[in-house]
Scaffold this motif. Structure first.
Motif, PDB file in Angstrom:
ATOM      1  N   ASP A 249       0.834  -1.211   0.000  1.00 48.59           N
ATOM      2  CA  ASP A 249       0.000   0.000   0.000  1.00 48.59           C
ATOM      3  C   ASP A 249       0.865   1.255   0.000  1.00 48.59           C
ATOM      4  OD1 ASP A 249      -2.310  -1.494   0.001  1.00 48.59           O
ATOM      5  OD2 ASP A 249      -2.600  -1.410   2.172  1.00 48.59           O
ATOM      6  N   THR A 250       1.951   1.225   0.767  1.00 45.44           N
ATOM      7  CA  THR A 250       2.869   2.369   0.807  1.00 45.44           C
ATOM      8  C   THR A 250       3.494   2.616  -0.561  1.00 45.44           C
ATOM      9  OG1 THR A 250       3.380   1.948   3.141  1.00 45.44           O
ATOM     10  CG2 THR A 250       4.936   3.305   1.896  1.00 45.44           C
ATOM     11  N   VAL A 251       3.907   1.539  -1.216  1.00 41.83           N
ATOM     12  CA  VAL A 251       4.516   1.665  -2.545  1.00 41.83           C
ATOM     13  C   VAL A 251       3.502   2.217  -3.540  1.00 41.83           C
ATOM     14  CG1 VAL A 251       5.382   0.329  -4.508  1.00 41.83           C
ATOM     15  CG2 VAL A 251       6.288  -0.083  -2.217  1.00 41.83           C
TER      16      VAL A 251
ATOM     17  N   SER B 116       9.967   1.893  -2.979  1.00 40.27           N
ATOM     18  CA  SER B 116      10.201   0.679  -2.203  1.00 40.27           C
ATOM     19  C   SER B 116       9.795   0.939  -0.762  1.00 40.27           C
ATOM     20  CB  SER B 116      11.673   0.248  -2.275  1.00 40.27           C
ATOM     21  OG  SER B 116      12.510   1.241  -1.711  1.00 40.27           O
ATOM     22  N   ALA B 117       9.451  -0.141  -0.078  1.00 38.66           N
ATOM     23  CA  ALA B 117       9.044  -0.026   1.324  1.00 38.66           C
ATOM     24  C   ALA B 117       9.309  -1.347   2.018  1.00 38.66           C
ATOM     25  CB  ALA B 117       7.571   0.353   1.433  1.00 38.66           C
ATOM     26  N   GLY B 118       9.723  -1.285   3.283  1.00 37.88           N
ATOM     27  CA  GLY B 118       9.935  -2.487   4.070  1.00 37.88           C
ATOM     28  C   GLY B 118      11.365  -2.967   4.054  1.00 37.88           C
TER      29      GLY B 118
ATOM     30  N   THR C 179      10.004  -6.813   1.874  1.00 40.16           N
ATOM     31  CA  THR C 179      10.227  -5.584   1.110  1.00 40.16           C
ATOM     32  C   THR C 179       9.422  -5.624  -0.184  1.00 40.16           C
ATOM     33  OG1 THR C 179      12.478  -5.464   1.973  1.00 40.16           O
ATOM     34  CG2 THR C 179      11.971  -4.092   0.072  1.00 40.16           C
ATOM     35  N   VAL C 180       8.914  -4.472  -0.569  1.00 43.23           N
ATOM     36  CA  VAL C 180       8.177  -4.353  -1.820  1.00 43.23           C
ATOM     37  C   VAL C 180       8.837  -3.284  -2.681  1.00 43.23           C
ATOM     38  CG1 VAL C 180       5.967  -3.852  -2.922  1.00 43.23           C
ATOM     39  CG2 VAL C 180       6.018  -5.012  -0.709  1.00 43.23           C
TER      40      VAL C 180
ATOM     41  N   ALA D 115      -6.453   2.479 -12.973  1.00 41.36           N
ATOM     42  CA  ALA D 115      -7.039   1.236 -13.488  1.00 41.36           C
ATOM     43  C   ALA D 115      -6.069   0.067 -13.304  1.00 41.36           C
ATOM     44  CB  ALA D 115      -7.406   1.397 -14.956  1.00 41.36           C
ATOM     45  N   ALA D 116      -4.794   0.311 -13.573  1.00 40.89           N
ATOM     46  CA  ALA D 116      -3.783  -0.747 -13.432  1.00 40.89           C
ATOM     47  C   ALA D 116      -3.651  -1.200 -11.980  1.00 40.89           C
ATOM     48  CB  ALA D 116      -2.440  -0.256 -13.969  1.00 40.89           C
ATOM     49  N   GLN D 117      -3.652  -0.249 -11.061  1.00 41.87           N
ATOM     50  CA  GLN D 117      -3.523  -0.593  -9.643  1.00 41.87           C
ATOM     51  C   GLN D 117      -4.722  -1.412  -9.174  1.00 41.87           C
ATOM     52  OE1 GLN D 117      -2.364   2.553  -6.845  1.00 41.87           O
ATOM     53  NE2 GLN D 117      -3.802   1.694  -5.354  1.00 41.87           N
TER      54      GLN D 117
END
Length: 656
Positions: free
Chosen positions: A59-61, A78-80, A85-86, A107-109
């Protein structure tokens, strides 16, 4: 004092100038297109340590990417830490406006979470944008292990000349892309070809020039598998390449038709312009009637195909792509009313006030022709029953395929079962939905002009009309995608819980697969909960396992929705227990032990007791495997309760 004629001339002049200034903006608005036709998608999964943490990082990314895309059309984030990690990357086509870029990314998300709800890696490729996330860095990845190309049928009449022309175009845009931050587009014409050919190349902005070149060279090799066809795409980890005989971007040539029109309009007098506009407005409806009458018959080679059942006088509207796009406000997210295993559903409102439901099918990487799609829709449209949602028509454009249905005011069943903010359904309504769905499935499986196996029965595909009568949606869509079962077993969160074990594991498909799904649906209707709920205690987490354990202990009534009991303390206990027994009969592990849907209807409507007792459902005993399931011959028997002790059931099991 200026004369009245002078004032009139000034007024005309002002109006003329305003019109001329407004027209370019109008043209730009008309050309706006977020390019959300799907080119491909993919999911990958590597075990992560903590599901909750991973999803929070994701969600953060997504939030960071949305901000970057909104300002620059590109972003990485990036996050984590560690295995949770994402890493994420999003990029829009360079020629998309900010508004269209934002629409494409959104739309993609949304779509990537539908395709890959539980995966640690996924990518979504639209014609206008790209979105990918993984739990390891991929920003410098150039090529995939395999290859992916998307081809659209429609062979050229001069294949050798066509292929040579396409190669020249691709070589040109590859060369220019390397000098233009990895992006280029162009068009080319050749004597002997009826239309121009358009091409576009785009590399991920994280690649350097040499990596971009390697990717595009590889993509050119991949896309040649589409040669001689009208449209082709090559999809690699680091780039996107496409050619088409249809202009899929705004051309910049000074001699383009749009610019010629603007020059001509700019030389017209104000009065003449207004007269022309008025004349066009008056003639518009007459022209459209003539156009829609003849276009689909006389121009089968066009990229858009329209369908209408001419034998039905109520079907007096041809659904063009533009009309559906306008009715759904360009498929605006605010108009989306649902989504499922086959696509997203939007509410459409036509200019005359008519409301419909427009299903935008997920694009398939297939060369299935538009005519084949229309033929399938014609077959499906011939299926009519009071418990089936009525299909009004369809439209295709390129890879996009749209279906138009009657709009169901009370939406889908899942909204009424699982939303705690919605008033719980009464038992009478639940019973009618259970019976109506059984009638609809019995018709599809056994009584329709050609047998249809739904394959995806679940609450989201049971729609409710004004009177809360059940109508099955998405029936027959599996016929349109016969080569692909992934949407049933791995790609759509929730659907796997309704899939019969013999189909999910071995691909053995019979009408008993729909019976199994129906049984799971009934248990959800009775209990008011989903087939799996990780928030509940372990013994209650799986609905089918919990229901069976209660049934074995003669405590099946304990699974009934608590909200229903609160609303109706005197609810018909015997009727509910009978329905639970029928649901468990439908979910037995051995397909032959499950009744046909016509038998289910008979059991629900009969005043007699059901003498057949269910056996243990599938997939709840960890010591057994699907291979241990046998085949069975069952004689279904019913009788009055006073004679139940005298009933006999003949069951014989044979190993496979």
């Amino acid at each position: 004092m200026p004369s009245s004629s002078t004032n009139a001339r000034h007024s005309w002049l002002v109006l003329y100038v305003l019109l001329i200034l407004a027209i370019p903006n109008l043209v730009l608005r008309l050309e706006a297109d977020p390019q959300t036709t799907e080119a491909g998608h993919g999911c990958s999964s590597i075990t992560y340590a903590n599901t909750t943490v991973f999803k929070e990082n994701l969600d953060t990314v997504f939030s960071q990417l949305a901000k970057n895309v909104s300002s620059t059309g590109f972003g990485t984030a990036s996050a984590g830490t560690g295995i949770n990690t994402v890493y994420g990357l999003a990029q829009c086509r360079n020629d998309l406006s900010k508004e269209d870029c934002n629409t494409c990314y959104t739309a993609a998300q949304n779509q990537i979470l539908i395709y890959c709800p539980e995966d640690t890696g996924a990518r979504m490729i639209y014609d206008g944008c790209f979105l990918r996330y993984e739990n390891s860095s991929f920003f410098d990845q150039v090529l995939d292990v395999g290859y992916s190309n998307v081809c659209i049928s429609g062979a050229s009449s001069s294949p050798k000349l066509f292929n040579e022309t396409v190669l020249n175009l691709l070589a040109d845009i590859r060369s220019r892309a390397l000098k233009n931050e990895g992006f280029a587009k162009g068009e080319i014409s050749a004597n002997g070809l009826p239309t121009a050919i358009y091409g576009l190349a785009m590399c991920r902005r994280t690649l350097n020039t040499s990596s971009c070149d390697l990717c595009l060279q590889t993509a050119i090799q991949i896309i040649q598998r589409c040669f001689s066809l009208q449209d082709g795409r090559a999809l690699e980890a680091g780039c996107y390449l496409r050619y088409s005989t249809v202009a899929f971007f705004s051309t910049s040539s000074s001699s383009s038709p749009s610019k010629i029109v603007l020059i001509l309009v700019g030389t017209l007098g104000g009065a003449a312009l207004i007269a022309v506009l008025c004349l066009l407005f008056i003639c518009r409806h007459s022209f459209r009637k003539l156009h829609t009458k003849f276009s689909s018959r006389s121009r089968r080679e066009e990229t858009e195909v329209y369908f209408i059942a001419e034998e039905d006088p109520n079907w007096d509207h041809l659904f063009s792509y533009d009309s559906l796009r306008s009715a759904t406000k360009k498929f605006d997210p605010s108009m989306k009313i649902g989504e499922g295993g086959f696509g997203q559903v939007y509410k459409g409102i036509f200019n005359d006030g008519r409301e419909v439901a427009v299903k935008k099918l997920f694009s398939q990487q297939s060369t299935r022709a538009s005519d084949d799609f229309v033929t399938e829709v014609k077959l499906i449209s011939a299926v009519r029953h009071r418990n089936l949602v009525r299909l009004l028509g369809c439209c295709t454009r390129g890879l996009e395929k749209l279906l138009v249905y009657e709009l169901m005011p009370n939406m889908s069943l899942d909204r009424h079962l699982f939303a705690k903010t919605v008033k719980p359904l009464s038992w009478k309504k639940r019973f009618e939905i259970i019976l109506g769905t059984a009638h609809g499935l019995a018709y599809l499986n056994e009584e329709s002009p050609f047998r249809i196996l739904h394959r995806d029965i679940k609450p989201a595909n049971i729609l409710l009309d004004n009177d809360f009568q059940a109508k099955i949606a998405d029936f027959g869509l599996a016929r349109l995608f016969p080569e692909d079962r992934t949407h049933l077993t791995t790609r759509v969160g929730g659907t796997i819980g309704y899939t019969a074990p013999e189909y999910a594991v071995h691909g053995h498909l019979t009408d008993k697969a729909d019976v199994y799904s129906y049984g799971m649906l009934v248990l959800e209707i009775v209990s008011g909960r989903k087939y799996v709920d990780s928030k509940l205690p372990a013994h209650m987490e799986l609905l089918l396992q919990w229901a069976w354990s209660l049934y074995e202990k003669n405590e099946a009534f304990s699974m009934v929705d608590e909200r229903l009991i609160e609303e109706e303390p005197e609810v018909n206990r015997e009727e509910i227990l009978k329905i639970i027994q029928i649901a468990l009969l439908c979910t037995q592990g051995v397909p032959e032990l499950r009744p046909l849907m016509s038998k289910v209807v008979s059991m629900i409507t009969s005043n007699t007791d059901i003498l057949v007792q269910p056996t243990q459902p599938a997939f709840i005993d960890s010591e057994s495997t699907p291979n241990e399931l046998g085949s069975a011959n069952v004689e279904w028997m019913e009788g009055p309760s006073v004679a139940s002790s005298h009933a006999t059931v003949s069951i014989s099991l044979e190993p496979r």
